[in-house]
Design a protein around this motif. Structure first.
Motif, PDB file in Angstrom:
ATOM      1  N   PRO B   6      -0.497  97.280  12.414  1.00 30.58           N
ATOM      2  CA  PRO B   6       0.320  98.113  13.311  1.00 30.58           C
ATOM      3  C   PRO B   6       0.078  97.752  14.775  1.00 30.58           C
ATOM      4  O   PRO B   6      -1.032  97.395  15.158  1.00 30.58           O
ATOM      5  CB  PRO B   6      -0.175  99.534  13.028  1.00 30.58           C
ATOM      6  N   GLN B   7       1.140  97.850  15.545  1.00 29.62           N
ATOM      7  CA  GLN B   7       1.035  97.530  16.970  1.00 29.62           C
ATOM      8  C   GLN B   7       0.715  98.767  17.789  1.00 29.62           C
ATOM      9  O   GLN B   7       1.170  99.860  17.479  1.00 29.62           O
ATOM     10  CB  GLN B   7       2.393  97.030  17.475  1.00 29.62           C
ATOM     11  N   ILE B   8      -0.045  98.539  18.850  1.00 33.28           N
ATOM     12  CA  ILE B   8      -0.168  99.583  19.869  1.00 33.28           C
ATOM     13  C   ILE B   8       0.899  99.258  20.913  1.00 33.28           C
ATOM     14  O   ILE B   8       0.870  98.187  21.521  1.00 33.28           O
ATOM     15  CB  ILE B   8      -1.586  99.614  20.462  1.00 33.28           C
ATOM     16  N   ASN B   9       1.881 100.153  21.035  1.00 34.71           N
ATOM     17  CA  ASN B   9       3.026  99.871  21.906  1.00 34.71           C
ATOM     18  C   ASN B   9       3.331 101.072  22.797  1.00 34.71           C
ATOM     19  O   ASN B   9       2.592 102.065  22.784  1.00 34.71           O
ATOM     20  CB  ASN B   9       4.235  99.494  21.040  1.00 34.71           C
TER      21      ASN B   9
END
Lengths: 292, 283
Positions: B6-9
């Motif tokens: 998962p991305q931290i966005n």
């Protein structure tokens, strides 16, 4: 209109310090009183903190034997505002429970001992606590109106849909869920932790399909690096979030439960009326029989 | 099947940032202290820890120690000084060359191999820095803030009781790939983000050439192995090279000792951390 005004106290308890926690509870109870609420709801184990490990041994209170004891100030405060709070309960046989009481008019109105004690991943409740023996319904309005019938589910209890099934079929129309749920799981497409998202979906399902109000009181703060997510909120019997205290930080939320809404929701979608308890009973008997 | 790390966005960063800064603030303040001290290398990990600490505690409660060795890249010191300037935090520059090198002059005479000396010097540098950080911890009444990310902690790509030592670590559950994402969102200077990852223990050292795989690949594998609990054979069926998967899993297992407290021989009825069990936050 049949309204219940309540305050959700999304607190960060002091781990293992009952006296300081009572003081914090009294501050929120006073706030509730000033804001005209008749009920204030605290999270799971709000009087002790959550990851207690061996200190559970030092924190258990036997409310049947000791009476108000250390909780005296809370019993006193409950003469003005009913209080739901969590504590470590000890019984006469030296068992410990993850319990929640509802204090009202200076007395214990109801106690729920958590039934489903998570003991996997980061959780180890069954290592220390004895499970409660069931789910019950109590009259939150104490005769003022026969319609405010509540059950308490504590955190993991709510993850077993059979718990809320039992409560509503016993007559509950307000499901109060107190919890200490850690924030966990990053998701690219969400603006919140995935654990929060899971909870909100669950609360919506319970509220909508059991045609009940669902009140969720979750704690915040950190214990040894694990942070609790907050997000205390209320869902209407239509399955929609009515209001939310916000995530991660200590706060309080004033909520109004309009019991008249139950009337229309349960008439439009009479799922509880149509529930076939005999069929469920037979099926469960068969399941248990076939597992022997 | 969805398998990406998962991305931290922009969407989830506000809550993650609040969570991490709350962690620092709460875990520091409950000890009765209000400050942190950290080693600032000029690399991305310590930069991210430093930015989070400044957000959590304010610039007057964060002190950075810049501890170059003669083998360190001069650019590292420049980059660390730039962070100090941008955040307005206190700092000290302490050269560790003498503290490390005196010990090895004798060791080289005894005939240790060059490669051994290189690795041992690297470890000694990490422990020299740790030793100075803990001295400043006492001196400044400040907790040592950790700067190791989840990738290096899992791979064991760090020095036990060296850079792996700290009182609290805000980024230890965040993979290197996500550290890049969070660095951008925190506003860490772009040149620090773009540098090739290095422990900077000798000239031209590179994490990824030493490890033999990229962090991006390792992180997606570790996310599935550790966070998702997929078995290696499942990763193979998803198209990952089983040799790299096994190598990474092997490194994680082999370095488990680095992530735990020392073993204690049990003789009593209640043994520390075995059946004497309390939170560190015990009150």
């Amino acid at each position: 209109m049949h309204l219940i005004k309540a305050l959700l106290a999304q607190i960060n308890p002091y781990t293992g310090d009952i006296k300081r926690n009572i003081k914090k509870h009294l501050d929120f109870i006073e706030k509730a009183r000033k804001e005209g609420a008749s009920l204030v709801i605290f999270p799971e184990l709000s009087l002790t903190g959550y990851f207690l490990k061996d200190s559970i041994y030092d924190l258990g209170v036997n409310i049947n034997k000791e009476g108000p004891g250390i909780f005296g100030p809370l019993y006193e405060a409950s003469k003005n505002v009913s209080i739901i709070a969590g504590f470590v309960e000890r019984d006469d046989n030296f068992n410990f429970y993850n319990s929640s009481f509802c204090l009202s008019r200076g007395k214990v109105l109801h106690v729920h001992r958590k039934v489903y004690l998570p003991t996997y991943g980061m959780f180890e409740e069954l290592r220390y606590f004895k499970p409660g023996s069931g789910f019950n319904v109590f009259d939150l309005s104490e005769g003022r109106s026969a319609r405010a019938r509540a059950s308490i589910l504590t955190c993991e209890d709510a993850w077993h849909l059979s718990s809320s099934y039992i409560c509503v079929n016993k007559g509950a129309n307000i499901i109060i869920i107190n919890s200490a749920s850690p924030a966990r799981g990053i998701a690219s497409i969400l603006d919140k932790f995935s654990s929060i998202n899971m909870w909100e979906e669950l609360l919506s399902v319970i509220a909508f399909y059991y045609k009940s109000y669902v009140i969720y009181a979750n704690r915040v703060g950190f214990e040894d690096g694990v942070g609790f997510s907050g997000g205390s909120c209320v869902f209407t019997p239509h399955g929609e979030m009515d209001s939310c205290a916000g995530y991660l930080n200590e706060s309080s939320l004033k909520i109004e439960i309009n019991l008249d809404l139950l009337n229309s929701e349960r008439f439009k979608t009479p799922l509880i009326r149509d529930e076939n308890l005999h069929l469920t009973f037979r099926e469960i008997q068969d399941i248990i029989g076939s597992k022997k | 099947m969805k398998k990406e790390l998962p991305q931290i966005n922009e969407k989830n960063f506000p809550l993650i940032s609040t969570h991490l800064t709350n962690f620092i603030r709460e875990e520091v303040l409950r000890t009765g202290l209000k400050r942190v001290v950290l080693g600032l290398s000029g690399g991305i990990d310590s930069a991210v820890s430093c930015y989070l600490a400044e957000k959590a505690l304010g610039k007057s409660n964060v002190t950075a120690l810049l501890m170059p060795h003669r083998l360190s890249s001069p650019q590292s010191l420049k980059d660390a000084k730039n962070i100090v300037r941008l955040l307005g935090i206190g700092h000290h520059v302490i050269d560790i060359t003498d503290g490390v090198d005196w010990y090895f002059t004798g060791e080289i005479k005894k005939g240790a191999s060059e490669m051994d000396i290189k690795l041992r010097t690297g470890n000694k540098m990490a422990r020299e820095r740790m030793s100075i950080l803990y001295d400043y911890s006492f001196k400044l009444k400040a907790l040592v803030l950790g700067t190791s990310n989840k990738s290096e902690l899992l791979l064991g790509y760090g020095t036990i009781f060296g850079d792996m030592a700290s009182a609290l670590n805000p980024i230890g559950d965040i993979y290197k790939t996500q550290i890049y994402q969070i660095a951008r969102l925190l506003g860490v200077p772009e040149n620090i983000i773009k540098k090739a990852p290095t422990a900077d223990l000798w000239a031209g050292q590179s994490d990824e050439s030493e490890l033999g795989f990229s962090y991006e690949l390792a992180d997606s594998i570790m996310y599935l192995l550790i966070d998702k609990m997929y078995k290696p054979e499942v990763l193979e069926s998803l198209g990952y090279d089983i040799k790299i998967v096994n190598k990474i899993y092997g490194m994680i297992k082999k370095s488990q000792y680095k992530r735990r407290t020392p073993l204690i021989a049990k003789v009593s009825e209640r043994t520390i951390n075995v059946d004497f069990r309390y939170l560190r936050d015990w009150e």
